[in-house]
Design a protein around this motif. Structure first.
Motif, PDB file in Angstrom:
ATOM      1  N   VAL A   1      -3.273  13.421  -5.879  1.00 45.38           N
ATOM      2  CA  VAL A   1      -2.893  12.435  -4.867  1.00 45.38           C
ATOM      3  C   VAL A   1      -1.495  11.949  -5.217  1.00 45.38           C
ATOM      4  CG1 VAL A   1      -3.372  10.227  -3.781  1.00 45.38           C
ATOM      5  CG2 VAL A   1      -5.272  11.696  -4.461  1.00 45.38           C
ATOM      6  N   ARG A   2      -0.592  11.970  -4.238  1.00 50.53           N
ATOM      7  CA  ARG A   2       0.803  11.568  -4.450  1.00 50.53           C
ATOM      8  C   ARG A   2       1.030  10.130  -3.985  1.00 50.53           C
ATOM      9  NH1 ARG A   2       4.108  16.445  -4.683  1.00 50.53           N
ATOM     10  NH2 ARG A   2       2.723  18.257  -4.392  1.00 50.53           N
ATOM     11  N   GLY A   3       1.989   9.490  -4.615  1.00 49.07           N
ATOM     12  CA  GLY A   3       2.317   8.139  -4.189  1.00 49.07           C
ATOM     13  C   GLY A   3       3.556   7.609  -4.864  1.00 49.07           C
ATOM     14  N   LYS A   4       3.840   6.349  -4.618  1.00 45.68           N
ATOM     15  CA  LYS A   4       5.002   5.673  -5.173  1.00 45.68           C
ATOM     16  C   LYS A   4       4.650   4.226  -5.440  1.00 45.68           C
ATOM     17  CE  LYS A   4       9.778   4.335  -4.138  1.00 45.68           C
ATOM     18  NZ  LYS A   4      10.860   4.303  -3.140  1.00 45.68           N
ATOM     19  N   GLY A   5       5.242   3.673  -6.507  1.00 47.36           N
ATOM     20  CA  GLY A   5       5.076   2.258  -6.775  1.00 47.36           C
ATOM     21  C   GLY A   5       4.473   1.952  -8.128  1.00 47.36           C
ATOM     22  N   ASP A   6       4.328   0.683  -8.399  1.00 43.61           N
ATOM     23  CA  ASP A   6       3.826   0.178  -9.679  1.00 43.61           C
ATOM     24  C   ASP A   6       2.345   0.534  -9.837  1.00 43.61           C
ATOM     25  OD1 ASP A   6       3.039  -1.260 -11.899  1.00 43.61           O
ATOM     26  OD2 ASP A   6       4.134  -3.072 -11.335  1.00 43.61           O
ATOM     27  N   PRO A   7       1.995   1.300 -10.876  1.00 43.87           N
ATOM     28  CA  PRO A   7       0.582   1.663 -11.053  1.00 43.87           C
ATOM     29  C   PRO A   7      -0.301   0.478 -11.429  1.00 43.87           C
ATOM     30  CG  PRO A   7       1.882   2.374 -12.929  1.00 43.87           C
ATOM     31  CD  PRO A   7       2.858   1.908 -11.893  1.00 43.87           C
ATOM     32  N   ASN A   8       0.323  -0.619 -11.844  1.00 46.86           N
ATOM     33  CA  ASN A   8      -0.449  -1.797 -12.252  1.00 46.86           C
ATOM     34  C   ASN A   8      -0.738  -2.757 -11.106  1.00 46.86           C
ATOM     35  OD1 ASN A   8      -0.447  -1.035 -15.034  1.00 46.86           O
ATOM     36  ND2 ASN A   8       1.680  -1.718 -15.165  1.00 46.86           N
ATOM     37  N   GLU A   9      -0.224  -2.462  -9.933  1.00 46.63           N
ATOM     38  CA  GLU A   9      -0.451  -3.348  -8.788  1.00 46.63           C
ATOM     39  C   GLU A   9      -1.941  -3.360  -8.422  1.00 46.63           C
ATOM     40  OE1 GLU A   9       0.777  -3.721  -4.059  1.00 46.63           O
ATOM     41  OE2 GLU A   9       1.684  -2.186  -5.324  1.00 46.63           O
ATOM     42  N   GLU A  10      -2.509  -4.530  -8.388  1.00 44.89           N
ATOM     43  CA  GLU A  10      -3.935  -4.655  -8.094  1.00 44.89           C
ATOM     44  C   GLU A  10      -4.234  -4.184  -6.672  1.00 44.89           C
ATOM     45  OE1 GLU A  10      -7.512  -7.976  -8.396  1.00 44.89           O
ATOM     46  OE2 GLU A  10      -5.469  -8.479  -9.012  1.00 44.89           O
ATOM     47  N   ASP A  11      -5.174  -3.255  -6.569  1.00 46.48           N
ATOM     48  CA  ASP A  11      -5.557  -2.670  -5.282  1.00 46.48           C
ATOM     49  C   ASP A  11      -4.381  -1.970  -4.585  1.00 46.48           C
ATOM     50  OD1 ASP A  11      -8.213  -3.553  -5.472  1.00 46.48           O
ATOM     51  OD2 ASP A  11      -7.658  -5.520  -4.678  1.00 46.48           O
ATOM     52  N   GLY A  12      -3.407  -1.554  -5.378  1.00 45.37           N
ATOM     53  CA  GLY A  12      -2.245  -0.867  -4.839  1.00 45.37           C
ATOM     54  C   GLY A  12      -2.505   0.611  -4.614  1.00 45.37           C
ATOM     55  N   ALA A  13      -1.456   1.338  -4.246  1.00 43.85           N
ATOM     56  CA  ALA A  13      -1.587   2.748  -3.906  1.00 43.85           C
ATOM     57  C   ALA A  13      -2.110   3.576  -5.074  1.00 43.85           C
ATOM     58  CB  ALA A  13      -0.226   3.293  -3.448  1.00 43.85           C
ATOM     59  N   TYR A  14      -1.672   3.251  -6.289  1.00 45.27           N
ATOM     60  CA  TYR A  14      -2.114   4.024  -7.452  1.00 45.27           C
ATOM     61  C   TYR A  14      -3.611   3.834  -7.692  1.00 45.27           C
ATOM     62  CZ  TYR A  14      -2.178   5.880 -12.231  1.00 45.27           C
ATOM     63  OH  TYR A  14      -2.461   6.613 -13.363  1.00 45.27           O
ATOM     64  N   GLN A  15      -4.073   2.612  -7.629  1.00 43.44           N
ATOM     65  CA  GLN A  15      -5.497   2.350  -7.841  1.00 43.44           C
ATOM     66  C   GLN A  15      -6.353   3.022  -6.770  1.00 43.44           C
ATOM     67  OE1 GLN A  15      -6.382   0.942 -10.627  1.00 43.44           O
ATOM     68  NE2 GLN A  15      -4.269   0.496 -11.205  1.00 43.44           N
TER      69      GLN A  15
END
Length: 211
Positions: free
Chosen positions: A32-46
């Motif tokens: 799965v591809r994405g961008k942004g802070d992996p620590n963001e709560e409920d963010g794209a990485y999570q």
């Protein structure tokens, strides 16, 4: 006993805490591809992680779901991995908002593209989760250097510098590009392990030095 990638491929999943040079063969992944802070709560990485594991465990349990894959054998879902890059030439570990990433879980070789597509559809239906961002990704990393880093993600630069120095001493240089990416394999669950005790494999592509 279930097949365990970490035990069967120790050279790729259980390195020592000193730099080493390896050649990594082709491998298939759920990605799965994405961008942004992996620590963001409920963010794209999570959200990406949720999709990865939904598809991974659907494949693992495929016989129980009535989908029989030729050559299937019991296996342990491998550790979470990630490919990372930034637009800037110099990577900043401090500004995580500018990271691009491809989060992945390795697939057994017997999983075909059609099995993967079945798992995406099934996971969506059973988990009530949009799994459409998941893709079947094949990567051949080739010649790389790697090191086992123990500590927080923010302290990774120390291990990267050690690895780069070792690579240079042996006549190689780092070969990061848009097609050859910084790679991390997470041997610790960041939700459960204190930052100073986390174990992460750091892997970077290399090539012979031009000097």
């Amino acid at each position: 006993m279930a097949f365990d990638f970490k035990k069967e491929y120790k050279e790729f999943y259980m390195p020592k805490n000193k730099p080493e040079i390896i050649t990594v063969p082709k491998a298939n992944y759920i990605a799965v591809r994405g961008k942004g802070d992996p620590n963001e709560e409920d963010g794209a990485y999570q959200q990406a992680i949720s999709v990865l594991y939904a598809v991974a465990y659907t494949l693992k349990m495929s016989p129980r779901n009535g989908h029989f894959i030729a050559g299937f054998f019991e296996y342990v879902v491998p550790p979470l991995e990630g490919f990372w890059w930034q637009e800037a030439a110099e990577i900043s570990l401090r500004d995580k908002s500018v990271f691009h990433w491809i989060s992945v879980l390795r697939l057994p070789d017997f999983v075909r593209r059609e099995d993967f597509e079945w798992a995406v559809r099934t996971a969506e239906r059973k988990k009530k989760l949009d799994c459409s961002p998941a893709e079947f990704l094949r990567v051949e990393e080739g010649l790389c250097a790697q090191i086992l880093h123990t500590g927080s993600f923010d302290s990774e630069q120390e291990s990267i510098d050690r690895m780069s120095a070792c690579v240079s001493e042996q006549g190689y240089q780092t070969d990061l590009s848009r097609t050859r990416l910084h790679h991390e394999i997470y041997l610790s669950d960041a939700r459960k392990v204190a930052p100073e005790k986390r174990r992460t494999i750091i892997r970077q592509p290399i090539r012979l030095s031009e000097r």
